[in-house]
Design a protein around this motif. Structure first.
Motif, PDB file in Angstrom:
ATOM      1  N   PRO A  22      32.432 -14.755  12.442  1.00 57.32           N
ATOM      2  CA  PRO A  22      32.844 -14.278  11.529  1.00 57.32           C
ATOM      3  C   PRO A  22      33.588 -13.319  12.675  1.00 57.32           C
ATOM      4  N   VAL A  23      34.920 -12.974  12.592  1.00 54.53           N
ATOM      5  CA  VAL A  23      36.340 -12.168  13.619  1.00 54.53           C
ATOM      6  C   VAL A  23      34.917 -10.653  14.001  1.00 54.53           C
ATOM      7  N   SER A  24      34.863 -10.325  14.560  1.00 52.19           N
ATOM      8  CA  SER A  24      34.431  -8.900  15.265  1.00 52.19           C
ATOM      9  C   SER A  24      35.521  -7.124  14.540  1.00 52.19           C
ATOM     10  N   SER A  25      34.506  -6.783  14.565  1.00 51.28           N
ATOM     11  CA  SER A  25      35.269  -5.648  13.886  1.00 51.28           C
ATOM     12  C   SER A  25      34.513  -4.496  14.156  1.00 51.28           C
ATOM     13  N   TYR A  26      33.289  -5.041  15.634  1.00 55.24           N
ATOM     14  CA  TYR A  26      32.584  -3.352  16.226  1.00 55.24           C
ATOM     15  C   TYR A  26      33.325  -2.808  16.278  1.00 55.24           C
ATOM     16  N   SER A  27      33.674  -2.560  17.507  1.00 53.76           N
ATOM     17  CA  SER A  27      34.855  -1.110  17.358  1.00 53.76           C
ATOM     18  C   SER A  27      35.312  -0.552  16.665  1.00 53.76           C
ATOM     19  N   GLN A  28      35.203  -0.584  15.039  1.00 52.38           N
ATOM     20  CA  GLN A  28      36.255  -0.124  14.061  1.00 52.38           C
ATOM     21  C   GLN A  28      34.769   0.302  13.898  1.00 52.38           C
ATOM     22  N   THR A  29      33.316  -0.687  13.623  1.00 49.20           N
ATOM     23  CA  THR A  29      32.256  -0.267  13.008  1.00 49.20           C
ATOM     24  C   THR A  29      31.570   1.422  14.230  1.00 49.20           C
ATOM     25  N   LEU A  30      32.034   0.838  15.204  1.00 54.99           N
ATOM     26  CA  LEU A  30      31.696   2.613  16.772  1.00 54.99           C
ATOM     27  C   LEU A  30      32.741   3.678  15.821  1.00 54.99           C
ATOM     28  N   ARG A  31      33.900   3.571  15.990  1.00 58.08           N
ATOM     29  CA  ARG A  31      35.051   4.141  15.060  1.00 58.08           C
ATOM     30  C   ARG A  31      34.022   4.964  13.517  1.00 58.08           C
ATOM     31  N   ASN A  32      33.589   4.195  12.862  1.00 61.40           N
ATOM     32  CA  ASN A  32      33.442   4.918  11.828  1.00 61.40           C
ATOM     33  C   ASN A  32      32.063   5.781  11.952  1.00 61.40           C
ATOM     34  N   VAL A  33      30.917   4.844  12.386  1.00 59.65           N
ATOM     35  CA  VAL A  33      29.469   6.387  12.708  1.00 59.65           C
ATOM     36  C   VAL A  33      29.829   7.391  13.198  1.00 59.65           C
ATOM     37  N   LEU A  34      30.738   6.914  14.381  1.00 59.29           N
ATOM     38  CA  LEU A  34      31.498   8.564  14.644  1.00 59.29           C
ATOM     39  C   LEU A  34      31.688   9.265  13.660  1.00 59.29           C
ATOM     40  N   ASN A  35      33.095   8.855  12.954  1.00 56.60           N
ATOM     41  CA  ASN A  35      33.153   9.438  11.714  1.00 56.60           C
ATOM     42  C   ASN A  35      32.067  10.286  10.766  1.00 56.60           C
ATOM     43  N   GLY A  36      31.509   9.369  11.138  1.00 53.20           N
ATOM     44  CA  GLY A  36      30.157  10.047   9.973  1.00 53.20           C
ATOM     45  C   GLY A  36      30.266   9.154   8.749  1.00 53.20           C
ATOM     46  N   VAL A  37      30.918   8.044   8.533  1.00 51.93           N
ATOM     47  CA  VAL A  37      30.520   7.214   7.473  1.00 51.93           C
ATOM     48  C   VAL A  37      29.666   5.855   8.066  1.00 51.93           C
ATOM     49  N   PRO A  38      28.563   6.063   6.614  1.00 52.45           N
ATOM     50  CA  PRO A  38      27.503   5.331   7.180  1.00 52.45           C
ATOM     51  C   PRO A  38      27.852   3.651   7.483  1.00 52.45           C
ATOM     52  N   VAL A  39      27.384   2.747   8.180  1.00 52.85           N
ATOM     53  CA  VAL A  39      27.658   1.535   8.595  1.00 52.85           C
ATOM     54  C   VAL A  39      26.185   0.714   8.664  1.00 52.85           C
ATOM     55  N   GLY A  40      25.390   1.436   8.068  1.00 50.92           N
ATOM     56  CA  GLY A  40      23.768   0.161   8.013  1.00 50.92           C
ATOM     57  C   GLY A  40      22.675   1.494   6.952  1.00 50.92           C
ATOM     58  N   SER A  41      22.019   1.128   7.433  1.00 52.82           N
ATOM     59  CA  SER A  41      20.736   1.544   6.414  1.00 52.82           C
ATOM     60  C   SER A  41      19.159   0.912   7.172  1.00 52.82           C
ATOM     61  N   GLY A  42      17.622   1.304   6.934  1.00 59.75           N
ATOM     62  CA  GLY A  42      17.344   0.477   6.396  1.00 59.75           C
ATOM     63  C   GLY A  42      16.123   0.159   7.654  1.00 59.75           C
ATOM     64  N   PHE A  43      16.776   1.239   8.808  1.00 57.84           N
ATOM     65  CA  PHE A  43      15.230   0.951   9.723  1.00 57.84           C
ATOM     66  C   PHE A  43      15.590   2.012  10.863  1.00 57.84           C
ATOM     67  N   PRO A  44      14.415   1.977  10.803  1.00 51.32           N
ATOM     68  CA  PRO A  44      13.318   3.904  11.140  1.00 51.32           C
ATOM     69  C   PRO A  44      14.211   4.214  11.793  1.00 51.32           C
ATOM     70  N   PRO A  45      13.809   5.292  12.866  1.00 51.75           N
ATOM     71  CA  PRO A  45      14.056   6.120  13.697  1.00 51.75           C
ATOM     72  C   PRO A  45      12.798   5.411  15.023  1.00 51.75           C
ATOM     73  N   GLN A  46      13.364   5.807  16.000  1.00 48.95           N
ATOM     74  CA  GLN A  46      12.746   5.452  17.273  1.00 48.95           C
ATOM     75  C   GLN A  46      11.055   5.497  17.146  1.00 48.95           C
ATOM     76  N   GLY A  47       9.918   4.817  17.112  1.00 49.99           N
ATOM     77  CA  GLY A  47       8.354   5.419  17.799  1.00 49.99           C
ATOM     78  C   GLY A  47       8.225   5.800  18.696  1.00 49.99           C
ATOM     79  N   ALA A  48       6.765   5.496  18.673  1.00 45.63           N
ATOM     80  CA  ALA A  48       6.267   5.775  20.595  1.00 45.63           C
ATOM     81  C   ALA A  48       6.448   4.595  21.748  1.00 45.63           C
ATOM     82  N   GLN A  49       7.264   5.414  22.896  1.00 40.47           N
ATOM     83  CA  GLN A  49       7.871   3.691  23.744  1.00 40.47           C
ATOM     84  C   GLN A  49       6.383   2.573  23.743  1.00 40.47           C
ATOM     85  N   VAL A  50       6.866   1.588  23.528  1.00 38.88           N
ATOM     86  CA  VAL A  50       5.998   0.702  24.470  1.00 38.88           C
ATOM     87  C   VAL A  50       5.994  -0.137  25.125  1.00 38.88           C
TER      88      VAL A  50
END
Length: 507
Positions: A430-458
């Motif tokens: 599809p056409v990229s909208s990644y810069s829009q996604t970056l702007r949204n997340v910085l503006n506090g708009v949720p762009v995704g979910s389901g991924f945990p925070p960073q764990g211990a370094q491998v």
């Protein structure tokens, strides 16, 4: 007259020896109180023998010395009390500017900033998700657009012109190398030979003047424009003795508010907002490092208002700092407005294997920008954050005062008409909208979910090596074609890469 030299009041008729009156004459009380204590009468009211004048002078001198010493002691006491109070006040002020890591820092912090890299046409780098090098063709119509085009999207707070990739060697030469554009008569490579004269053909001069007009239009719209020096390891930049101060003076007069420059590539009156040092090699640290320090120090002295940034890699290794500019950062951190830590093509320090933002907080006390790739083909060795992982990383740092924002390399690969390639949709992206996604997340708009925070370094014992067009594709299919980067024959096909990455799925 000294207070030790009081005079006795004059009076008549001190008792004579033959006086019939046994009572001595006593002056009025007011007069008695002015007698010298050294001349008081004894119990028989007989005057004592007067003190020798020489001895009196000695007493006076001793008393004066005592008075002087007392005055000096009082003055010193007041000085040290005041100094102690001032020291406590200064310490409090210094402590107020201290942040985790123990470094005092006085430059303003930035927040929610999105920085885009412009100029390299990463959308047309030819990298295919599956096939690797030279396996993807991008039509000219999809090449990078004008600078004004990206400023007008409203996504970016800052755009870095990338790169001034050739400089150094003691002759004051430099060149700015941009990739191809979808727009004719725009950009190209500008070369200054260090001779003091303009030597570019008129069509190059005119194209850079057009770029200069776009710079001013962007600035008028509130987008700051920076110039990025250096680039990847293949770029022909270097440092020799004296280059640091020489190039700081040259660039101040050529790109910033100085007026003594031999040339002005972007036109007279075009003043950039700052300069970024993106040095990804350090061929001779004994020379390069002090010259980079001199460059930043001199530039800051010449232009206190200029924004200065440095771009280290996220990987710290056994030395606990960036191998190329780590010592430069530690020596000049008070003069640096922010650092852009590159969190792509460095999988060992990127989410989810070892995201090390907290480690960087101990190395630099100011604003830290997370340097991200625009798509998987710009992060050949891994580290591109799709919306879910991007949200997880943002949630980890969003409340940290040192988190200054995000950068994206580059604007051409993250903004339409660029395509969003990944390991699943490479046949019909599809056409990229990644810069829009970056702007949204910085503006506090949720762009995704389901991924945990960073764990211990491998740890590095879990490293595996696989062949593939890109790291993400090799990791997703867990190819049995294991490669050895150190071997003459890696086992990969001609255009494929040999990747080392941290993953439990391929071991």
């Amino acid at each position: 007259m000294s207070f030790l030299q009081s005079s006795r009041p004059a009076y008549e008729g001190p008792l004579s020896a033959g006086s019939t009156n046994s009572t001595s004459y006593e002056p009025p009380v007011s007069a008695r109180t002015e007698f010298s204590t050294m001349e008081l009468l004894d119990d028989n009211k007989q005057p004592k023998k007067k003190i020798d004048p020489k001895r009196r002078r000695c007493y006076i001198i001793i008393a004066l010395i005592v008075i002087v010493l007392l005055a000096v002691a009082a003055g010193l006491t007041a000085y040290f009390v005041t100094k102690n109070k001032n020291s406590k006040t200064k310490a409090a002020k210094s402590t107020s500017s201290m942040i985790p890591g123990g470094l005092a820092y006085n430059l303003p912090f930035i927040q929610n900033t999105l920085i885009g890299y412009f100029g390299q046409n990463a959308v047309a780098n030819g990298i295919g998700i599956v096939g690797g090098l030279n396996s993807r063709i991008t039509p000219n119509s999809s090449y990078q657009n004008t600078l004004a085009h990206y400023c007008n999207t409203g996504y970016y707070n800052v755009i870095n012109l990338a790169f001034l990739n050739s400089f150094g060697g003691g002759d004051n030469h430099f060149s700015i190398a941009f990739g191809s554009f979808s727009v004719d008569k725009y950009g190209g490579s500008y070369v200054y030979k260090g001779t003091g004269f303009e030597t570019n053909p008129i069509w190059i001069v005119n194209q850079y003047l057009q770029l200069g007009m776009d710079i001013q239009a962007c600035q008028a719209a509130g987008v700051k424009i920076m110039l990025s020096l250096g680039g990847d390891q293949a770029s022909p930049y270097k440092f020799v003795a004296g280059d640091g101060k020489a190039y700081a003076n040259l660039f101040y007069n050529v790109f910033l508010e100085g007026t003594a420059g031999p040339v002005r590539p972007f036109g007279q009156g075009v003043v950039l907002d700052g300069i970024e040092l993106d040095v990804e090699k350090n061929d001779n640290p004994a020379v390069w490092t002090p010259e980079m320090i001199d460059f930043i120090t001199t530039l800051r002295e010449l232009s206190p208002k200029t924004t200065i940034a440095i771009v280290p890699q996220c990987y710290l290794g056994l030395i606990g700092k960036d191998a190329n500019v780590g010592d430069v950062i530690s020596a000049t951190y008070e003069m640096i407005n922010y650092v852009i830590v590159q969190y792509y093509n460095n999988p060992q320090c990127s989410y989810p294997f070892g995201f090390n933002f907290d480690s960087w907080k101990t190395l630099f006390p100011g604003s830290i920008i997370l340097g991200l790739a625009g798509d998987w083909t710009s992060a050949i060795s891994g580290g591109f954050l799709e919306p879910g992982p991007l949200q997880a990383v943002y949630d980890m740092v969003k409340t940290d005062p040192q988190f200054g924002g995000l950068s994206v390399y580059d604007v051409s690969s993250s903004t339409p008409p660029a395509l969003s390639w990944d390991q699943k949709n490479f046949a019909n992206p599809p056409v990229s909208s990644y810069s829009q996604t970056l702007r949204n997340v910085l503006n506090g708009v949720p762009v995704g979910s389901g991924f945990p925070p960073q764990g211990a370094q491998v740890n590095n014992l879990l490293m595996a090596s696989r062949c593939g067009g890109t790291w993400v594709y090799a990791n997703s299919i867990c190819s049995l074609r294991v490669c050895d980067p150190a071997a003459p024959v890696t086992g990969c096909a001609a255009n494929e890469h040999c990747f080392s990455f941290l993953s439990n799925t391929c071991v």
